[in-house]
Design a protein around this motif. Sequence first.
Motif, short mmCIF file in Angstrom:
data_model
loop_
_atom_site.label_atom_id
_atom_site.label_comp_id
_atom_site.label_asym_id
_atom_site.label_seq_id
_atom_site.Cartn_x
_atom_site.Cartn_y
_atom_site.Cartn_z
N MET A 272 0.82 -1.21 0.00
CA MET A 272 0.00 0.00 0.00
C MET A 272 0.86 1.26 0.00
N LEU A 273 1.93 1.27 0.77
CA LEU A 273 2.80 2.44 0.82
C LEU A 273 3.53 2.61 -0.52
N THR A 274 3.92 1.51 -1.14
CA THR A 274 4.55 1.59 -2.46
C THR A 274 3.59 2.18 -3.48
N LEU A 275 2.34 1.79 -3.41
CA LEU A 275 1.34 2.35 -4.33
C LEU A 275 1.10 3.83 -4.07
N LEU A 276 1.11 4.24 -2.81
CA LEU A 276 0.97 5.67 -2.49
C LEU A 276 2.13 6.48 -3.06
N VAL A 277 3.33 5.95 -2.94
CA VAL A 277 4.50 6.67 -3.47
C VAL A 277 4.43 6.70 -4.99
N ALA A 278 4.05 5.59 -5.62
CA ALA A 278 4.01 5.52 -7.08
C ALA A 278 2.96 6.48 -7.65
N ARG A 279 1.84 6.65 -6.96
CA ARG A 279 0.80 7.56 -7.43
C ARG A 279 1.08 9.00 -7.07
N GLY A 280 2.03 9.24 -6.19
CA GLY A 280 2.34 10.61 -5.79
C GLY A 280 1.42 11.16 -4.72
#
Length: 101
Positions: free
Chosen positions: A25-33
Amino acid sequence: MNPLRPLRWYAGLAVLFFGLIPATMLTLLVARGDTPGQVGFLLIGGIPLVLAALVLAGRGMTGSAEPEVAARRLHLSMALVAGADVLMLGGNALLRMTSGS
């Protein structure tokens, strides 16, 4: 009854719910900005901890070693997951508080 059996379940669930899911989930948050960019640096330390916990939990669950060795591996995997959570999620919260996002 094998006293190691519940520990195997708890360690597996801990790695899944408190390790893999938050890291994803944190990786997805970083990837989406959707989170400050510095959080990506926390993933550099957190993801290897989660992967090490996954390996240790797998070795503790499937290993045919004596129960003390398996229990030590399972306990260490849960400790690594806790450390990864503090690093990634706690760091994310601190960075969000200081950046105002």
